[in-house]
Motif scaffolding. Structure first.
Motif, PDB file in Angstrom:
ATOM      1  N   VAL A  25      37.748  55.287   2.433  1.00  0.00           N
ATOM      2  CA  VAL A  25      37.503  55.969   3.711  1.00  0.00           C
ATOM      3  C   VAL A  25      38.200  55.224   4.846  1.00  0.00           C
ATOM      4  CG1 VAL A  25      35.759  56.715   5.363  1.00  0.00           C
ATOM      5  CG2 VAL A  25      35.294  56.898   2.918  1.00  0.00           C
ATOM      6  N   GLU A  26      38.083  53.900   4.827  1.00  0.00           N
ATOM      7  CA  GLU A  26      38.725  53.104   5.877  1.00  0.00           C
ATOM      8  C   GLU A  26      40.237  53.271   5.841  1.00  0.00           C
ATOM      9  OE1 GLU A  26      40.755  50.266   8.060  1.00  0.00           O
ATOM     10  OE2 GLU A  26      40.829  50.227   5.859  1.00  0.00           O
ATOM     11  N   LYS A  27      40.799  53.302   4.639  1.00  0.00           N
ATOM     12  CA  LYS A  27      42.251  53.458   4.506  1.00  0.00           C
ATOM     13  C   LYS A  27      42.685  54.838   4.989  1.00  0.00           C
ATOM     14  CE  LYS A  27      45.981  52.515   1.230  1.00  0.00           C
ATOM     15  NZ  LYS A  27      46.296  51.990  -0.124  1.00  0.00           N
ATOM     16  N   LEU A  28      41.940  55.868   4.625  1.00  0.00           N
ATOM     17  CA  LEU A  28      42.273  57.223   5.079  1.00  0.00           C
ATOM     18  C   LEU A  28      42.206  57.332   6.596  1.00  0.00           C
ATOM     19  CD1 LEU A  28      40.447  59.360   2.377  1.00  0.00           C
ATOM     20  CD2 LEU A  28      42.895  59.438   2.877  1.00  0.00           C
ATOM     21  N   SER A  29      41.323  56.575   7.214  1.00  0.00           N
ATOM     22  CA  SER A  29      41.159  56.656   8.669  1.00  0.00           C
ATOM     23  C   SER A  29      42.399  56.212   9.434  1.00  0.00           C
ATOM     24  CB  SER A  29      39.951  55.815   9.119  1.00  0.00           C
ATOM     25  OG  SER A  29      40.232  54.426   9.040  1.00  0.00           O
ATOM     26  N   LEU A 173      38.284  64.090   7.792  1.00  0.00           N
ATOM     27  CA  LEU A 173      39.192  63.493   8.778  1.00  0.00           C
ATOM     28  C   LEU A 173      39.565  64.569   9.783  1.00  0.00           C
ATOM     29  CD1 LEU A 173      40.995  60.970   9.499  1.00  0.00           C
ATOM     30  CD2 LEU A 173      42.751  62.019   8.080  1.00  0.00           C
ATOM     31  N   ALA A 174      39.469  64.244  11.062  1.00  0.00           N
ATOM     32  CA  ALA A 174      39.744  65.244  12.099  1.00  0.00           C
ATOM     33  C   ALA A 174      40.502  64.609  13.249  1.00  0.00           C
ATOM     34  CB  ALA A 174      38.434  65.855  12.602  1.00  0.00           C
ATOM     35  N   ASP A 175      41.506  65.338  13.752  1.00  0.00           N
ATOM     36  CA  ASP A 175      42.220  64.932  14.954  1.00  0.00           C
ATOM     37  C   ASP A 175      42.793  66.179  15.611  1.00  0.00           C
ATOM     38  OD1 ASP A 175      44.624  65.571  13.590  1.00  0.00           O
ATOM     39  OD2 ASP A 175      45.043  63.482  13.068  1.00  0.00           O
ATOM     40  N   ILE A 176      43.703  66.011  16.545  1.00  0.00           N
ATOM     41  CA  ILE A 176      44.228  67.136  17.316  1.00  0.00           C
ATOM     42  C   ILE A 176      44.926  68.167  16.422  1.00  0.00           C
ATOM     43  CG2 ILE A 176      46.415  65.959  17.798  1.00  0.00           C
ATOM     44  CD1 ILE A 176      44.473  68.311  20.200  1.00  0.00           C
ATOM     45  N   ASP A 177      45.372  67.761  15.221  1.00  0.00           N
ATOM     46  CA  ASP A 177      46.034  68.689  14.304  1.00  0.00           C
ATOM     47  C   ASP A 177      45.063  69.543  13.502  1.00  0.00           C
ATOM     48  OD1 ASP A 177      48.566  67.966  15.073  1.00  0.00           O
ATOM     49  OD2 ASP A 177      48.954  66.652  13.363  1.00  0.00           O
ATOM     50  N   GLY A 178      43.788  69.181  13.476  1.00  0.00           N
ATOM     51  CA  GLY A 178      42.818  69.968  12.726  1.00  0.00           C
ATOM     52  C   GLY A 178      41.835  69.107  11.973  1.00  0.00           C
ATOM     53  N   VAL A 179      41.260  69.687  10.906  1.00  0.00           N
ATOM     54  CA  VAL A 179      40.250  69.001  10.091  1.00  0.00           C
ATOM     55  C   VAL A 179      40.631  69.155   8.622  1.00  0.00           C
ATOM     56  CG1 VAL A 179      37.801  68.802   9.508  1.00  0.00           C
ATOM     57  CG2 VAL A 179      38.469  69.592  11.798  1.00  0.00           C
ATOM     58  N   VAL A 180      40.625  68.046   7.885  1.00  0.00           N
ATOM     59  CA  VAL A 180      40.920  68.081   6.457  1.00  0.00           C
ATOM     60  C   VAL A 180      39.775  67.423   5.690  1.00  0.00           C
ATOM     61  CG1 VAL A 180      42.234  65.907   6.419  1.00  0.00           C
ATOM     62  CG2 VAL A 180      42.692  67.670   4.695  1.00  0.00           C
ATOM     63  N   VAL A 181      39.476  67.978   4.520  1.00  0.00           N
ATOM     64  CA  VAL A 181      38.394  67.477   3.670  1.00  0.00           C
ATOM     65  C   VAL A 181      38.998  66.929   2.383  1.00  0.00           C
ATOM     66  CG1 VAL A 181      36.241  68.040   2.489  1.00  0.00           C
ATOM     67  CG2 VAL A 181      36.850  69.231   4.621  1.00  0.00           C
ATOM     68  N   VAL A 182      38.684  65.676   2.070  1.00  0.00           N
ATOM     69  CA  VAL A 182      39.171  65.032   0.849  1.00  0.00           C
ATOM     70  C   VAL A 182      37.986  64.838  -0.090  1.00  0.00           C
ATOM     71  CG1 VAL A 182      40.295  63.005  -0.137  1.00  0.00           C
ATOM     72  CG2 VAL A 182      40.959  63.813   2.146  1.00  0.00           C
ATOM     73  N   PRO A 183      38.010  65.446  -1.281  1.00  0.00           N
ATOM     74  CA  PRO A 183      36.914  65.236  -2.227  1.00  0.00           C
ATOM     75  C   PRO A 183      36.671  63.746  -2.474  1.00  0.00           C
ATOM     76  CG  PRO A 183      38.334  67.005  -2.990  1.00  0.00           C
ATOM     77  CD  PRO A 183      39.031  66.373  -1.810  1.00  0.00           C
ATOM     78  N   ALA A 184      35.411  63.362  -2.546  1.00  0.00           N
ATOM     79  CA  ALA A 184      35.057  61.946  -2.663  1.00  0.00           C
ATOM     80  C   ALA A 184      35.757  61.271  -3.836  1.00  0.00           C
ATOM     81  CB  ALA A 184      33.537  61.800  -2.789  1.00  0.00           C
ATOM     82  N   GLN A 185      35.843  61.966  -4.973  1.00  0.00           N
ATOM     83  CA  GLN A 185      36.420  61.357  -6.174  1.00  0.00           C
ATOM     84  C   GLN A 185      37.923  61.172  -6.075  1.00  0.00           C
ATOM     85  OE1 GLN A 185      35.083  64.367  -5.929  1.00  0.00           O
ATOM     86  NE2 GLN A 185      36.135  65.891  -7.190  1.00  0.00           N
ATOM     87  N   LEU A 186      38.552  61.815  -5.104  1.00  0.00           N
ATOM     88  CA  LEU A 186      40.005  61.704  -4.932  1.00  0.00           C
ATOM     89  C   LEU A 186      40.383  60.793  -3.762  1.00  0.00           C
ATOM     90  CD1 LEU A 186      41.122  65.435  -5.388  1.00  0.00           C
ATOM     91  CD2 LEU A 186      41.037  63.631  -7.114  1.00  0.00           C
ATOM     92  N   ALA A 187      39.408  60.250  -3.068  1.00  0.00           N
ATOM     93  CA  ALA A 187      39.672  59.550  -1.802  1.00  0.00           C
ATOM     94  C   ALA A 187      40.663  58.401  -1.957  1.00  0.00           C
ATOM     95  CB  ALA A 187      38.362  59.055  -1.199  1.00  0.00           C
ATOM     96  N   ALA A 188      40.465  57.539  -2.953  1.00  0.00           N
ATOM     97  CA  ALA A 188      41.345  56.384  -3.117  1.00  0.00           C
ATOM     98  C   ALA A 188      42.767  56.819  -3.457  1.00  0.00           C
ATOM     99  CB  ALA A 188      40.794  55.462  -4.198  1.00  0.00           C
ATOM    100  N   ARG A 189      42.892  57.797  -4.351  1.00  0.00           N
ATOM    101  CA  ARG A 189      44.216  58.282  -4.752  1.00  0.00           C
ATOM    102  C   ARG A 189      44.955  58.916  -3.566  1.00  0.00           C
ATOM    103  NH1 ARG A 189      44.099  62.845  -9.139  1.00  0.00           N
ATOM    104  NH2 ARG A 189      42.417  61.466  -9.815  1.00  0.00           N
ATOM    105  N   VAL A 190      44.240  59.706  -2.778  1.00  0.00           N
ATOM    106  CA  VAL A 190      44.868  60.373  -1.638  1.00  0.00           C
ATOM    107  C   VAL A 190      45.237  59.350  -0.561  1.00  0.00           C
ATOM    108  CG1 VAL A 190      44.515  62.060   0.207  1.00  0.00           C
ATOM    109  CG2 VAL A 190      43.729  62.556  -2.112  1.00  0.00           C
ATOM    110  N   ALA A 191      44.405  58.329  -0.382  1.00  0.00           N
ATOM    111  CA  ALA A 191      44.731  57.279   0.588  1.00  0.00           C
ATOM    112  C   ALA A 191      46.021  56.570   0.214  1.00  0.00           C
ATOM    113  CB  ALA A 191      43.580  56.281   0.687  1.00  0.00           C
ATOM    114  N   ASP A 192      46.190  56.276  -1.075  1.00  0.00           N
ATOM    115  CA  ASP A 192      47.436  55.638  -1.532  1.00  0.00           C
ATOM    116  C   ASP A 192      48.632  56.565  -1.324  1.00  0.00           C
ATOM    117  OD1 ASP A 192      46.033  53.397  -2.302  1.00  0.00           O
ATOM    118  OD2 ASP A 192      45.953  53.940  -4.425  1.00  0.00           O
ATOM    119  N   ALA A 193      48.455  57.858  -1.604  1.00  0.00           N
ATOM    120  CA  ALA A 193      49.540  58.819  -1.425  1.00  0.00           C
ATOM    121  C   ALA A 193      49.905  58.967   0.049  1.00  0.00           C
ATOM    122  CB  ALA A 193      49.139  60.175  -2.008  1.00  0.00           C
TER     123      ALA A 193
END
Length: 233
Positions: A25-29, A173-193
């Motif tokens: 979560v911290e990395k995605l932020s 995750l939300a900012d001026i571009d919108g809101v995106v939802v990352v499934p919990a089980q994919l969080a680490a993989r998506v953060a690396d990507a």
């Protein structure tokens, strides 16, 4: 998913939430919504009707989900008890409603519990106060109309918020571009990507700044010619 499983969960509060890994979560932020959306395979976006109440609003946290009844904010008060530091509240509604479900008093309660912000497919009010509190809110509408407390919904059930499926504990995750939802089980993989994508874009940005054209960087000239593009002097 269909509405049936959600409706079967009306009138329930699930206290146990399997939250995404805190390091992920911290990395995605560190990344923007657009980068994370691409890293997730162009999935997870909420509909663009969900907008920040001010341009600098930004948040990233794990989802506490709420299913509201139209014009009734009872479940937001129920949800406050389930918030842990680092959570984001995501509120959907059983039917369209733009009433002002949320204002500065609930924001004060949420913030005291360590909430990172609110995403709601409905209306909010007291916007000047919310901005002064530095409490990020992403909503469908800004509307002064008040709500009642009469009909139970649910807390920590799967919800579809602005077209995106959100499970309790997912990363939001939300900012001026919108809101995106990352499934919990994919969080680490998506953060690396997302990290890899940022590094790749940094190199391209330097080439663009040096004057190189996307036509050449991405080898577009030949396929454009095959597609029939002609230059006329």
């Amino acid at each position: 998913m269909s509405a049936t499983p959600i409706l079967q969960e009306l009138g329930v509060v699930h206290r146990r939430v399997e939250r995404a890994d805190a390091a992920a979560v911290e990395k995605l932020s560190r990344f923007g919504v657009s980068t994370v959306h691409e890293a997730l395979g162009r999935l997870g976006l909420m509909a663009p009707r969900i907008r920040p109440i001010h341009p600098e609003a930004r948040m990233c946290g794990t989802a506490i989900t709420v299913l509201l009844q139209p014009g009734d904010n009872w479940m937001l008060h129920v949800a406050a008890e389930q918030i842990q530091p680092g959570d984001v509240v995501v509120a959907a509604c059983t039917a369209d409603s733009t009433d002002g479900f949320f204002g500065d008093l609930l924001a004060t309660s949420f913030k005291a519990r360590g909430c990172k912000g609110l995403v709601i497919d409905g209306g909010v009010r007291d916007v000047r106060d919310l901005i002064a509190m530095d409490f990020p809110v992403f909503s469908r509408a800004i509307h002064s109309k008040g709500t009642i407390k009469a009909t139970p919904g649910s807390v920590n059930v799967p919800v579809v918020c602005a077209g995106a499926l959100v499970q309790p504990g997912d990363v939001v995750l939300a900012d001026i571009d919108g809101v995106v939802v990352v499934p919990a089980q994919l969080a680490a993989r998506v953060a690396d990507a997302a990290e890899a994508r940022e590094a790749n874009e940094a190199g391209k940005r330097a080439r663009f700044a040096a004057g190189e054209l996307g036509l050449d960087m991405y080898a577009m000239r030949e396929p454009l010619a095959k597609a029939g593009l002609r230059y006329v002097d």
